[in-house]
Design an enzyme around this catalytic site. Structure first.
Site, PDB file in Angstrom:
ATOM      1  N   SER A 142     -37.932   8.343 -49.350  1.00  0.00           N
ATOM      2  CA  SER A 142     -39.344   8.318 -48.955  1.00  0.00           C
ATOM      3  C   SER A 142     -39.937   9.713 -49.050  1.00  0.00           C
ATOM      4  O   SER A 142     -39.249  10.711 -48.812  1.00  0.00           O
ATOM      5  CB  SER A 142     -39.451   7.824 -47.502  1.00  0.00           C
ATOM      6  OG  SER A 142     -40.742   8.076 -46.992  1.00  0.00           O
ATOM      7  N   TYR A 155     -36.580   7.448 -39.088  1.00  0.00           N
ATOM      8  CA  TYR A 155     -36.651   6.870 -40.447  1.00  0.00           C
ATOM      9  C   TYR A 155     -36.557   7.976 -41.492  1.00  0.00           C
ATOM     10  O   TYR A 155     -35.731   7.925 -42.407  1.00  0.00           O
ATOM     11  CB  TYR A 155     -37.976   6.105 -40.552  1.00  0.00           C
ATOM     12  CG  TYR A 155     -38.392   5.657 -41.935  1.00  0.00           C
ATOM     13  CD1 TYR A 155     -38.014   4.408 -42.425  1.00  0.00           C
ATOM     14  CD2 TYR A 155     -39.199   6.473 -42.738  1.00  0.00           C
ATOM     15  CE1 TYR A 155     -38.426   3.992 -43.687  1.00  0.00           C
ATOM     16  CE2 TYR A 155     -39.607   6.055 -43.995  1.00  0.00           C
ATOM     17  CZ  TYR A 155     -39.223   4.818 -44.465  1.00  0.00           C
ATOM     18  OH  TYR A 155     -39.629   4.401 -45.713  1.00  0.00           O
TER      19      TYR A 155
END
Ligand SMILES: NC(=O)c1ccc[n+]([C@@H]2O[C@H](COP(=O)([O-])OP(=O)(O)OC[C@H]3O[C@@H](n4cnc5c(N)ncnc54)[C@H](OP(=O)(O)O)[C@@H]3O)[C@@H](O)[C@H]2O)c1
Length: 247
Positions: A142, A155
């Site tokens: 990400s 995350y």
């Protein structure tokens, strides 16, 4: 026919990657966790356009289920594709969770860790004997590993770990000609973390050089292309796929 296993390909980026890989002539093992119907639709769409795909259930957060998954993969490789091995693994499955560091629970932390770092680690380990020499692993990370975005700390930290793990995979599997790369999407219009609302979308689009958020196919096409031999010398890299997000 090259064969790719794409985790979490019932929806979102994974589903798009499955379709794009099929367009490039690959056979696809689609995996789903809670959306068997959506996985079935992906398989159907691939079959209708002349490709070959099969869907299997996989919970990436449950390593105890991996031996049975490996056995199911081996059985389908033989019965559907007439092979005893596969070529590419895309560790894509994941979910989003917004919660500041001050209020993240241990359970939330462990859940994100299991799906985003532990799962890809042990899934790759157990599937590696079934992977053909010269294959490739793509780990989906990400852009939040580069740009700190308040509310997604665990995350992003585990995605960062996955980026590092990618280089170690490249190092340890290179002797078999297996490449490992990660791709780091920016904001993409999927259902991740409940999806994008209009206000958030316009902020993100304004922070992106190309002036919009991404669509699943913007990432799916990159997965398919990275797997092709045209990119055979790209190895151990993290490639941001974000349209120029906060540059
Ligand atoms: N969308 C973005 O903006 C964005 C940005 C950067 C990175 N990413 C990453 O891209 C990947 C795909 O996200 P997406 O945007 O496509 O999300 P999505 O639309 O919500 O789809 C998530 C996919 O992952 C599967 N999945 C979720 N939890 C799972 C589990 N425990 N075990 C196995 N499969 C599981 C889902 O399967 P079921 O529906 O069958 O449960 C679904 O196929 C994720 O790793 C995400 O972190 C997304």
């Amino acid at each position: 026919m090259k064969i790719v296993i794409i985790t979490g390909s019932s929806r979102g980026l994974g589903a798009s990657a499955a379709i794009e890989c099929s367009r490039k002539g690959m056979g696809v093992v689609v995996t789903y966790n809670s959306s068997p119907d959506k996985a079935g639709e992906v398989v159907k769409e691939i079959a209708q356009s002349g490709g070959k795909a099969v869907a299997l259930k996989l919970d990436v957060g449950n390593t105890g289920s991996f031996p049975a998954f490996r056995d199911a993969v081996a059985a389908d490789l033989q019965s559907v594709f007439g092979r005893s091995d596969f070529d590419y693994l895309v560790n894509n499955a994941g979910y989003g969770l917004f919660n500041p560091i001050t209020t993240v629970t241990e359970e939330q932390f462990d859940g994100l860790f299991n799906v985003h770092l532990k799962g890809p680690f042990f899934l790759t380990q157990i599937l590696l004997p079934l992977m053909a020499d010269g294959g490739q692993i793509i780990n989906v990370t990400s852009a939040t590993t580069r740009v700190a975005t308040a509310g997604v700390a665990p995350y992003a930290a585990f995605k960062g770990g996955l980026e590092v793990l990618t280089r170690y995979m490249a190092k340890e599997f290179g002797g078999r000609g297996i490449r490992a790369n990660s791709i780091a999407p920016g904001a993409i219009r999927t259902e991740l973390g409940g999806g994008l609302n209009d206000e958030f979308e316009s902020i993100l689009a304004g922070q992106t050089a190309l002036g919009r958020v991404g669509e699943p196919a913007d990432v799916g096409g990159v997965v398919a292309s990275l797997l092709s031999n045209d990119n055979c010398w790209i190895n151990a890299q993290n490639i941001e796929v974000a349209g120029g997000y906060i540059i």
